[in-house]
Write an enzyme that holds these catalytic residues in place. Structure first.
Site, short mmCIF file in Angstrom:
data_model
loop_
_atom_site.label_atom_id
_atom_site.label_comp_id
_atom_site.label_asym_id
_atom_site.label_seq_id
_atom_site.Cartn_x
_atom_site.Cartn_y
_atom_site.Cartn_z
N TYR A 1 69.75 56.53 47.19
CA TYR A 1 68.83 56.62 46.05
C TYR A 1 69.35 57.52 44.93
O TYR A 1 68.61 57.81 43.98
CB TYR A 1 67.41 56.99 46.50
CG TYR A 1 67.30 58.31 47.19
CD1 TYR A 1 67.35 58.38 48.57
CD2 TYR A 1 67.13 59.49 46.48
CE1 TYR A 1 67.26 59.59 49.23
CE2 TYR A 1 67.02 60.71 47.12
CZ TYR A 1 67.09 60.75 48.50
OH TYR A 1 67.00 61.95 49.13
N SER B 1 61.98 67.25 49.96
CA SER B 1 60.72 67.27 50.70
C SER B 1 59.73 68.32 50.19
O SER B 1 58.53 68.05 50.15
CB SER B 1 60.99 67.48 52.19
OG SER B 1 61.66 66.35 52.70
N ASP C 1 61.49 57.66 60.21
CA ASP C 1 62.37 56.93 59.28
C ASP C 1 62.16 55.42 59.34
O ASP C 1 62.22 54.74 58.30
CB ASP C 1 63.84 57.25 59.57
CG ASP C 1 64.26 58.59 59.00
OD1 ASP C 1 63.60 59.08 58.07
OD2 ASP C 1 65.26 59.16 59.49
N LYS D 1 69.02 67.24 63.49
CA LYS D 1 68.18 66.19 64.08
C LYS D 1 68.41 66.01 65.59
O LYS D 1 67.48 65.64 66.31
CB LYS D 1 68.40 64.87 63.34
CG LYS D 1 67.86 64.91 61.92
CD LYS D 1 67.94 63.56 61.26
CE LYS D 1 67.37 63.62 59.85
NZ LYS D 1 67.14 62.30 59.29
N THR E 1 66.10 68.07 58.89
CA THR E 1 67.17 67.33 58.24
C THR E 1 68.51 67.82 58.75
O THR E 1 68.58 68.62 59.69
CB THR E 1 67.00 67.38 56.69
OG1 THR E 1 67.95 66.50 56.11
CG2 THR E 1 67.19 68.77 56.13
N ILE F 1 69.69 52.12 50.95
CA ILE F 1 69.18 53.42 51.42
C ILE F 1 69.56 54.52 50.44
O ILE F 1 68.88 55.52 50.30
CB ILE F 1 69.79 53.71 52.82
CG1 ILE F 1 69.29 52.70 53.84
CG2 ILE F 1 69.50 55.13 53.28
CD1 ILE F 1 67.81 52.68 53.99
N ALA G 1 76.47 51.76 60.38
CA ALA G 1 76.03 51.94 61.78
C ALA G 1 75.79 53.42 62.09
O ALA G 1 75.89 53.84 63.23
CB ALA G 1 77.07 51.35 62.73
N SER H 1 67.11 69.41 49.45
CA SER H 1 66.00 68.61 49.99
C SER H 1 64.90 68.40 48.96
O SER H 1 64.49 69.32 48.26
CB SER H 1 65.40 69.30 51.23
OG SER H 1 64.25 68.59 51.64
P1 ATR Z 1 73.92 58.32 58.11
O1 ATR Z 1 73.51 59.05 59.33
O2 ATR Z 1 73.28 58.82 56.84
O3 ATR Z 1 73.79 56.84 58.25
P2 ATR Z 1 76.79 58.50 58.69
O4 ATR Z 1 76.56 58.57 60.14
O5 ATR Z 1 77.78 59.45 58.07
O6 ATR Z 1 75.46 58.72 57.85
O7 ATR Z 1 77.18 57.01 58.30
C1 ATR Z 1 77.70 56.67 57.09
C2 ATR Z 1 77.95 55.16 57.07
O8 ATR Z 1 78.69 54.82 55.89
C3 ATR Z 1 78.81 54.69 58.24
O9 ATR Z 1 78.38 53.39 58.62
C4 ATR Z 1 80.21 54.67 57.63
O10 ATR Z 1 81.11 53.81 58.28
P3 ATR Z 1 82.01 54.37 59.52
O11 ATR Z 1 81.13 54.37 60.72
O12 ATR Z 1 83.13 53.43 59.61
O13 ATR Z 1 82.44 55.77 59.13
C5 ATR Z 1 79.89 54.15 56.25
N1 ATR Z 1 80.96 54.44 55.30
C6 ATR Z 1 81.26 55.62 54.72
N2 ATR Z 1 82.32 55.50 53.90
C7 ATR Z 1 82.73 54.19 53.96
C8 ATR Z 1 83.76 53.40 53.33
N3 ATR Z 1 84.63 53.98 52.47
N4 ATR Z 1 83.84 52.10 53.64
C9 ATR Z 1 82.97 51.52 54.50
N5 ATR Z 1 81.97 52.20 55.12
C10 ATR Z 1 81.84 53.50 54.85
#
Ligand code: ATR
Length: 278
Positions: free
Chosen positions: A223, A22, A108, A71, A67, A221, A133, A20
């Site tokens: 970084y 933070s 956020d 959450k 974190t 998002i 998503a 982290s």
């Molecule tokens: P966070 O809460 O940080 O947004 P997350 O819930 O793990 O993290 O989401 C990661 C995002 O990256 C998701 O939208 C994921 O798509 P899926 O919902 O299909 O898993 C996307 N993601 C991760 N690896 C991917 C890949 N190889 N191709 C396309 N999308 C990917």
């Protein structure tokens, strides 16, 4: 700074917590404003979360950042939940109130929009395209809705997750297939990557930007690295780009103000400090 018995205390809880940034960020502000206070990283195992929250409140902590993976547990544990945390479905900031209650919020969406405002000429409105998503996409969509965009196109590898997001947040979200990510850029004023693609150690984000209008703003998002492949490609074709570090820095401001009583700013000096260049 030597702490007194009246020092104001806050921290960040996670499992693990060593990654982290933070503590650095809040430490910079504490130092800068010469505040008698401390902000500490706290590794709390999931099974201890409830006891830890009660214990930290009893020990006089003013509040906490939350974190991964806490959450949702924090959401469940709080006595009050603010509107943004409810819409995003997660708590990232807790205030232990003088009333003995635990107040949960999510900063956020604030962090996202403040980062865009500070670092681009983006005029709210028009169509935004959001890739992903997950939790980050939820916060970004809430921020975009509140800033008045007319349409948010959500595209995710797993389409059902995008549909669930659209169901939860309602208009102006519209779901489209991940395979259409290039052609749906044609009338966008903003493109945001909230997926982990492009992060160090992850596959690159494969997207053709040819259709994206020249005045659209592109934000990642991710970084690490600061300049992702997406941002480099967008910059090379003349789009305004905003990196993801600013969202992390700005989302910290409301918590700091609530716990330590001072308004803060995100400056170049703070960015460099958090990047280890300070
Ligand atoms: P966070 O809460 O940080 O947004 P997350 O819930 O793990 O993290 O989401 C990661 C995002 O990256 C998701 O939208 C994921 O798509 P899926 O919902 O299909 O898993 C996307 N993601 C991760 N690896 C991917 C890949 N190889 N191709 C396309 N999308 C990917």
């Amino acid at each position: 700074m030597i702490l007194t018995g009246k020092a104001k205390l806050a921290g960040v809880i996670g499992w693990p917590i060593s990654h982290s940034r933070s503590p650095q960020l809040h430490g910079f502000w504490l130092d800068r404003h010469r505040i008698d206070g401390a902000y500490v990283p706290l590794a709390i195992a999931p099974e201890n979360i409830k006891t830890a929250l009660a214990g930290l409140a009893a020990a006089g902590f003013r509040g906490l950042n939350v974190t991964l993976p806490h959450k949702l547990a924090a959401f469940a544990a709080c006595d009050t939940i603010d509107d943004n945390a409810r819409r995003i479905g997660a708590v990232n900031t807790i205030i232990f109130g003088d009333d003995g209650k635990m107040h949960g919020s999510n900063t956020d969406a604030f962090g996202f929009v403040e980062n865009i405002r500070q670092n681009s000429r983006w005029q709210s409105g028009g169509v935004a395209v959001v890739l992903g998503a997950g939790g980050a996409a939820r916060a970004v969509c809430v921020a975009l809705i509140d800033s008045g965009v007319t349409e948010i196109r959500v595209l995710n590898r797993t389409r059902e997750r995008a549909e669930a997001l659209a169901r939860d947040l309602g208009r102006p979200l519209a779901v489209a297939d991940w395979s259409r990510r290039a052609d749906l850029l044609a009338d966008a004023t903003m493109l945001v990557n909230t997926t982990s693609l492009g992060m160090t150690g992850q596959p690159p984000l494969d997207i053709d930007l040819d259709a994206l209008p020249a005045d659209a703003v592109v934000n990642d998002i991710v970084y690490v690295p600061l300049e992702t492949g997406l941002l480099a490609a967008a910059r090379a074709r003349g789009n305004e780009v905003v990196d993801g570090l600013g969202m992390l820095l700005h989302q910290a401001r409301p918590g700091f103000e609530a716990w330590f009583g001072v308004k803060t700013e995100v400056t170049e000096e703070l960015r460099n400090f958090v990047l280890g260049k300070g």
